[in-house]
Design a protein around this motif. Structure first.
Motif, mmCIF file in Angstrom:
data_model
loop_
_atom_site.group_PDB
_atom_site.id
_atom_site.type_symbol
_atom_site.label_atom_id
_atom_site.label_comp_id
_atom_site.label_asym_id
_atom_site.label_seq_id
_atom_site.Cartn_x
_atom_site.Cartn_y
_atom_site.Cartn_z
ATOM 1 N N GLU A 84 1.711 6.409 -6.838
ATOM 2 C CA GLU A 84 0.641 7.343 -7.222
ATOM 3 C C GLU A 84 1.093 8.784 -7.042
ATOM 4 N N ALA A 85 1.846 9.072 -5.940
ATOM 5 C CA ALA A 85 2.338 10.438 -5.735
ATOM 6 C C ALA A 85 3.321 10.828 -6.841
ATOM 7 N N ARG A 101 2.383 1.620 -3.351
ATOM 8 C CA ARG A 101 1.373 2.106 -4.291
ATOM 9 C C ARG A 101 1.122 3.606 -4.106
ATOM 10 N N LYS A 102 1.066 4.056 -2.861
ATOM 11 C CA LYS A 102 0.872 5.493 -2.613
ATOM 12 C C LYS A 102 2.036 6.314 -3.140
ATOM 13 N N VAL A 147 0.839 -1.210 0.000
ATOM 14 C CA VAL A 147 0.000 0.000 0.000
ATOM 15 C C VAL A 147 0.866 1.250 0.000
ATOM 16 N N LYS A 148 1.937 1.231 0.832
ATOM 17 C CA LYS A 148 2.834 2.401 0.881
ATOM 18 C C LYS A 148 3.518 2.604 -0.462
#
Length: 340
Positions: free
Chosen positions: A17-18, A13-14, A10-11
């Protein structure tokens, strides 16, 4: 489920995305900057065209007036006002034998006029050449200035793109370093957790092996209130006397159950015998009832047959009686009507 791995995903992926969002914003800013530069270039080109047209108009207004044209005397609106009187000198147009006023090229001022016209044409030509050279020089200066500005603008754009590329590379490098540090930290944390879990498992296994639960110690089930009482969650089983008493009780229960089954079997057999006898009696009664019904139906059929025979005989008698009392004239009249 590996929660740490999911959190890491998740981290990551974030972070992706950022980074994607930052890259999209940079591309959008770059597109906006390019659009702004194109608008500035188009506006500058329009201004240059407008200035050139304005310069041409000013040149025509100042140096190409209608009065300076060679054919202006043919379309001069003030020609009648500028015309000379009918008779002024020997070169007057009216002084002709044929009555004509003047022929082309026969005036007294022909040489001066031709010289003046040639001088005027030469001046016009020189003036046009100078104006053309000036216009070319202005156009060249404007083109050079436009090229210079465009080169400067391109250099600024390339410099800005280079800086943006360096910033993007720096961001990517920082992101990679951060991800690398996060991965190392995660690996170290997993290693420590694995070591701690292994240590806890070994301690638990050692405690279980050395404890009273797996050693089957019967003394641990003795209650502190007396040896006749036990602790249920620590009880390890009964002794031989208790087991023998339970087995004897079970044997007695088995014998009692067999006795009850034998009584139930006898009761069921008696009930079946009585049911069979009742069914036989019912069958005999039904057969007797059917026999009586057949006899009753046979007697009823005989009575109906006798009544039917009597009814037929009565009908035949009535018809014969009616024929014997019928008049002869009416019979012949009815016969003749039927024949017609």
């Amino acid at each position: 489920v590996d929660k740490d791995a999911l959190d890491t995903q998740v981290k990551d992926r974030k972070i992706q995305e950022a980074a994607e969002k930052a890259r999209n914003e940079e591309l959008a800013n770059e597109m906006k900057q390019n659009d702004k530069i194109m608008c500035m270039l188009e506006e500058r080109q329009k201004n240059d065209i407008r200035n050139i047209n304005k310069a041409i108009t000013e040149f025509q207004k100042n140096f190409q007036k209608p009065e300076t044209r060679r054919e202006f005397d043919l379309s001069d609106p003030q020609a009648l006002k500028k015309d000379r009187p009918a008779r002024l000198s020997d070169s007057d147009p009216r002084c002709t034998v044929s009555g004509l006023q003047k022929f082309m090229g026969e005036d007294l001022n022909y040489d001066q006029r031709m010289k003046f016209q040639k001088e005027q044409l030469r001046e016009w030509s020189l003036q046009q050449q100078r104006d053309w050279k000036n216009a070319l020089a202005d156009q060249k200066f404007a083109d050079d200035l436009y090229d210079k500005n465009r080169i400067e603008l391109d250099q600024k754009t390339m410099e800005q793109q280079r800086k943006e590329e360096e910033n993007r590379r720096a961001v990517c490098a920082a992101t990679k370093d951060f991800n690398r540090s996060q991965a190392a930290e995660l690996a170290e944390r997993k290693k420590l957790e694995k070591y701690q879990n292994m240590k806890d498992d070994m301690d638990e296994i050692s405690s279980l092996l050395q404890g009273d639960l797996l050693s089957e110690n019967p003394e641990q089930a003795v209650s502190s209130f007396g040896r006749h009482r036990v602790i249920t969650d620590r009880w390890k089983g009964m002794n031989q006397d208790q087991l023998m008493a339970i087995r004897y009780s079970q044997q007695q229960q088995v014998l009692e159950k067999l006795r009850l089954k034998e009584e139930e079997r006898r009761r069921d057999a008696e009930w079946d015998r009585q049911s069979i006898q009742a069914a036989r009696a019912q069958l005999v009664l039904e057969r007797h009832q059917q026999r009586q019904n057949r006899e009753r139906r046979r007697a009823l059929d005989n009575v109906n047959a006798e009544l039917s025979q009597e009814q037929k005989s009565k009908n035949i008698y009535l018809k014969e009686e009616e024929y014997s009392n019928f008049p002869t004239s009416q019979y012949y009249a009815q016969f003749n009507t039927t024949s017609r």
